[in-house]
Design a protein around this motif. Structure first.
Motif: not given
Length: 415
Positions: A350-353, A360-367
């Motif tokens: 949620e802190e990303l632009g 944001k839509e798929n937290p698994l893609l955060l890395p």
């Protein structure tokens, strides 16, 4: 604080209470630096009368300062009359509106025309926006497409330099828990608007209580996202002193506590009382909780608008990173410096632009977003970084320092 900082604060304090005595305080002042700070904080016009009364002020600088003040006066008078001309057409069309900040706050100053405004802010209903936009455009104002948002139409008259921001909500395009609480307070409601007289002209504005609550949000917005100036201290001091009898202290503090601004306001208003002469009755029972060192750091941050090292030329560079804290989507910060750095390097989804909307839509893609972010910032630093803009390392340091200061003055909880 450095000597130039304390001299500037003393000069400003004397100016807003109209104490033009030459008491010897400024005998060793570096007047060029004091003048620079007055300009940086848009208080050069306000402070001139006190400065010119000091025997230590060099004559050459006095003349330069006086000429600049005269330019401020002429500019503000032109902008005021242009705004009133627009307001009269809005009124004749049967459209309700509210002027906020700007001329209404300036009217609390001893000499209102010496408090410059970067723009004139007008609130109208969304259904009336198109009609008012047409009124603005026919007066030679051009829409700034880059700055215009869904709820804010930004116009500039290239001949006069006057800017008008037409709002359909005073919260611009911000969304979050704190914004929802502010909207629930219904500060913008036409039923709470009042008519006041400014320089012989009657205009509509917010009720004094609603206007004060909004101003505190506006100050906190600047402080968190861009850096705020000393003029915010003088604005609030003079607004409270002017309207003290009409203000509800209980309502104000209830709202601040509801928004979790209470701790910050105790510190901010404590500075207004101690340094600028705000009526202490408004803070009765509410004292600053921050240490003397933290309060001094807060004043210095306001003096230099969040950029004491003077590394940047644009204020917007931290907005995306810090906005979640403003709107209430993030309310705490790691108490340790190392923890804050790790949080900056590896932010939550949620802190990303918007560039990283997939995470944001798929937290698994955060890395993947972290790697994407590192790569983007590295390329930007090599090929696109302009003078006056933060490098990735500089930005990390500045964000870390701002989060630490925001926590220490009561805007964020420690984890």
């Amino acid at each position: 604080m450095k000597l130039q900082d304390t001299n500037f604060i003393k000069l400003t304090s004397k100016a807003i209470i109209q104490d033009t005595s030459d008491d010897g305080h400024f005998l060793s002042a570096d007047w060029e630096k004091v003048y620079e700070l007055a300009c940086r904080n848009t208080l050069a016009g306000v402070t001139y009368d006190v400065a010119k009364a000091q025997s230590s002020l060099p004559e050459e600088l006095r003349k330069r300062w006086d000429f600049f003040r005269f330019q401020i006066f002429v500019r503000q008078k032109k902008h005021f009359h242009a705004l009133i001309d627009l307001i009269r057409e809005i009124e004749s069309s049967g459209i309700d509106y509210a002027i906020f900040k700007g001329i209404v706050v300036a009217d609390c100053y001893p000499n209102p025309a010496y408090r410059p405004s970067s723009d004139s802010d007008i609130l109208v209903d969304s259904g009336d926006a198109a009609a008012v936009c047409a009124m603005i455009e026919k007066r030679g104002y051009v829409k700034n497409e880059h700055k215009t948002k869904e709820h804010v139409f930004v116009y500039e008259n290239e001949t006069t330099g006057h800017m008008i921001e037409l709002h359909t909500t005073v919260y611009e395009d911000y969304e979050g828990q704190k914004i929802d609480k502010l909207k629930a307070a219904d500060l913008e409601s036409p039923s709470k608007r009042i008519t006041v007289e400014v320089d012989g002209e009657k205009v509509r504005t917010f009720g004094h209580n609603e206007h004060l609550v909004y101003q505190m949000f506006h100050i906190i917005k600047h402080f968190m996202l861009e850096g705020a100036s000393v003029r915010f201290f003088t604005d609030i001091t003079l607004f409270v002193n002017r309207h003290f009898d009409e203000l509800s202290k209980d309502y104000f503090w209830q709202m601040m506590d509801k928004l979790n601004y209470g701790f910050f306001c105790e510190n901010f208003l404590g500075i207004c009382v101690e340094y600028f002469g705000m009526n202490p009755a408004f803070t009765e029972g509410r004292k600053p909780k921050a240490s003397k060192e933290v309060l001094e750091a807060m004043i210095v941050d306001f003096i230099y608008k969040g950029d004491e090292a003077q590394l940047r030329s644009e204020d917007w560079q931290l907005t995306t990173t810090l906005e979640p804290y403003l709107v209430g989507n993030l309310t705490s910060v790691n108490g340790s410096k190392s923890g804050r750095i790790i949080r900056f390097l590896f932010p939550k989804a949620e802190e990303l632009g918007e560039r990283y909307v997939y995470a944001k839509e798929n937290p698994l893609l955060l890395p993947i977003a972290w790697i994407h972010r590192f790569g983007y910032k590295a390329i930007w630093s090599l090929f696109q970084k302009e003078e006056g803009q933060y490098s990735a390392t500089e930005k990390m340091i500045v964000v870390e320092n701002r989060l630490g200061l925001m926590s220490s003055v009561g805007l964020l909880d420690e984890e």
